[in-house]
Scaffold this motif. Structure first.
Motif, PDB file in Angstrom:
ATOM      1  N   LEU A 127      -8.653 -77.234  47.210  1.00  0.00           N
ATOM      2  CA  LEU A 127      -8.889 -77.727  48.569  1.00  0.00           C
ATOM      3  C   LEU A 127      -9.735 -76.752  49.384  1.00  0.00           C
ATOM      4  O   LEU A 127     -10.467 -77.158  50.286  1.00  0.00           O
ATOM      5  CB  LEU A 127      -7.564 -77.978  49.278  1.00  0.00           C
ATOM      6  N   GLY A 128      -9.650 -75.456  49.051  1.00  0.00           N
ATOM      7  CA  GLY A 128     -10.424 -74.469  49.795  1.00  0.00           C
ATOM      8  C   GLY A 128     -11.914 -74.705  49.698  1.00  0.00           C
ATOM      9  O   GLY A 128     -12.641 -74.570  50.684  1.00  0.00           O
ATOM     10  N   LEU A 129     -12.385 -75.060  48.519  1.00  0.00           N
ATOM     11  CA  LEU A 129     -13.803 -75.353  48.329  1.00  0.00           C
ATOM     12  C   LEU A 129     -14.218 -76.578  49.129  1.00  0.00           C
ATOM     13  O   LEU A 129     -15.251 -76.582  49.815  1.00  0.00           O
ATOM     14  CB  LEU A 129     -14.097 -75.563  46.853  1.00  0.00           C
ATOM     15  N   LEU A 130     -13.422 -77.635  49.060  1.00  0.00           N
ATOM     16  CA  LEU A 130     -13.754 -78.861  49.796  1.00  0.00           C
ATOM     17  C   LEU A 130     -13.760 -78.595  51.301  1.00  0.00           C
ATOM     18  O   LEU A 130     -14.628 -79.107  52.026  1.00  0.00           O
ATOM     19  CB  LEU A 130     -12.750 -79.961  49.446  1.00  0.00           C
ATOM     20  N   THR A 131     -12.818 -77.814  51.768  1.00  0.00           N
ATOM     21  CA  THR A 131     -12.756 -77.499  53.199  1.00  0.00           C
ATOM     22  C   THR A 131     -13.967 -76.688  53.631  1.00  0.00           C
ATOM     23  O   THR A 131     -14.531 -76.912  54.706  1.00  0.00           O
ATOM     24  CB  THR A 131     -11.461 -76.728  53.508  1.00  0.00           C
TER      25      THR A 131
END
Length: 518
Positions: A127-131
């Motif tokens: 999720l960190g990458l998408l955020t």
């Protein structure tokens, strides 16, 4: 609260649900903002994929691009203590782009298209990458992406490496009108550079997002060019005292190409008047007028097919390998191959260039006293003794011919020039990104033709009125003619028209004229 510059608070949701070309193009113009999905189902799906990869690594799983080298180096095993460094090496050695930088609009479209693919939930990213991708879009932090260097399989590796690098605080960005170091701008907004997880470098770079982003923008521009070219053809029929009966409904019912019929119907709408015919003596106009629906109809009929291919690619998972979090399988394949986009862009540039050629031929008739049925030479508005030294739109016709010739030259299909690369691992590639760039160049040239034809339409209809007194313009043509007269003074004395051309180009690209409501 929407970021500065956003015109609408209506968000485009990235959660794996289907997106349309218009979603990407509206994001590219900052008319809407990106919003990462917030439902627990979506976020759990993303997390499950990343956790499954972690378990495989812990169990000494053999995963391409995670525990092996890339491409032809897939037989090289990565020592466990170096696995974490591999994603950095991927975007580092692919930093070899060249050519112009993608425009801000194009770059926003690239970010949107990559986020759309990764949120399908089968790329194994966290999720960190998408955020972080979402934040680049919301804050308008735009990686400087060189346009050249992709063969379109294994995806847009080199241009997308610039996205990966910026997410990690490296290379440069365009932000608030300035070129600045990525690390500096991320820090300004309280964002920390990412430390990419094992497959995340590959997930960002290994896909068709640059070609698909450019294709979305090209499709929308082509659709508007088709509408404007139809309106211009109607103007040119009026200016040349042409025969409006060439677009008869009964005639076109006998050749049932839907797009061609649509163009003819639009021309009938534009040419409606109280007079039964423009010219009862001339039964048949030349092909560039009489066959206009047949030329533009090809583009109109192709647009829905091309939309389907572009939107399918937009809504696809197109990196490799894919991670199925439900069945816990690693799926090795070739979804990074951009063949559908390559075909769509090669076809679209061909159809658009033919429209430019059609308009070029119409202008050649309008400026020539042998064929324009009473209009002055070169559509000059000058009269009396000064007519001898004024040349009207003579140079406009030359420039239109030059732009058309260049557009036609660009129509050679890019997809047939596949090259074997990367030690013959990538031995058949799509060339989709080159095709998309070619298509945008053809559109740029064709829009220049259209802008020049708007000048000619304004001039030609006014000069026809001098002869016929009343041209019987339909409401749609009368309204647009009045608008053009406000924008473009009649060319009486010779003057440079380049600045007016650029203003008209801006209006075309902003789609300022509402044409043919569905």
């Amino acid at each position: 609260m929407s970021p500065p510059g956003i015109k609408s608070e209506r968000a485009v949701r990235f959660d794996g649900s289907r997106l349309a070309i218009e979603d990407v193009s509206s994001l590219s113009r900052r008319e809407r903002e990106a919003e990462l999905g917030t439902t627990s189902d979506f976020r759990q799906r993303i997390t499950r994929g990343a956790e499954f990869l972690d378990r495989l690594l812990a169990e000494d799983g053999n995963i391409y691009g995670v525990t092996t080298g890339y491409g032809d180096s897939c037989t090289v095993s990565i020592p466990p203590d170096l696995v974490a460094e591999l994603p950095h090496h991927l975007y580092a050695y692919h930093g070899i782009g060249a050519g112009r930088f993608l425009t801000p609009e194009e770059t926003r479209a690239v970010l949107a298209t990559r986020l759309a693919s990764l949120t399908q939930g089968v790329s194994g990213v966290g999720l960190g990458l998408l955020t972080q991708l979402e934040q680049l879009m919301r804050l308008d932090i735009l990686p400087l992406i060189p346009a050249e260097g992709s063969v379109g399989a294994s995806g847009d590796l080199t241009p997308l490496s610039y996205v990966a690098a910026v997410l990690c605080g490296e290379r440069e960005v365009w932000h608030r009108g300035e070129k600045r170091p990525a690390a500096e701008v991320l820090a300004q907004h309280g964002l920390k550079p990412l430390k990419l997880r094992p497959k995340e470098g590959l997930a960002i770079m290994n896909g068709t997002s640059v070609m698909t982003a450019l294709a979305c923008l090209a499709w929308e521009r082509a659709e508007y060019v088709s509408r404007l070219a139809t309106r211009l053809t109607a103007f040119n029929v009026v200016a040349s005292a042409g025969n409006a009966h060439h677009f008869d409904e009964a005639l076109f019912a006998l050749k049932p190409h839907v797009g061609q019929q649509r163009v003819a119907a639009r021309l009938r709408q534009d040419l409606a008047s109280e007079r039964p015919s423009r010219n009862e003596q001339r039964l048949q106009d030349r092909y560039s007028l009489r066959c206009a629906p047949h030329v533009m109809g090809v583009l109109e009929d192709a647009l829905p097919f091309f939309r389907a291919q572009i939107e399918n690619e937009l809504n696809s998972a197109n990196d490799n390998p894919l991670i199925d979090p439900d069945s816990e399988r690693v799926l090795h394949g070739g979804h990074f191959y951009g063949g559908h986009i390559a075909f769509a862009m090669d076809g679209l540039k061909n159809a658009v260039a033919n429209v430019a050629d059609l308009l070029d031929r119409q202008l050649a008739l309008l400026v020539d006293t042998r064929y324009n049925h009473g209009l002055p030479s070169n559509l000059s508005g000058s009269t009396g003794p000064r007519a001898a030294i004024n040349h009207g739109l003579k140079a406009v016709q030359i420039s239109v011919s030059a732009w058309t010739a260049e557009a036609l030259k660009q129509t050679m299909p890019a997809s047939v020039f596949s090259r074997s690369t990367e030690c013959h691992n990538q031995d058949k590639v799509s060339m989709g990104t080159i095709a998309a760039r070619d298509c945008l160049r053809v559109l740029e040239l064709t829009e220049q033709v259209v802008a020049a034809m708007l000048i000619a339409a304004r001039q030609g209809v006014t000069l026809r009125r001098r002869i016929a007194q009343e041209t019987g313009l339909s409401p749609s043509l009368a309204s647009m003619q009045a608008d053009l007269e406000q924008r473009i003074p009649l060319v009486v004395e010779d003057r440079a028209l380049d600045k007016e051309l650029q203003v008209l180009l801006g209006a075309i690209r902003a789609r300022e004229w509402r044409l043919y409501e569905a």
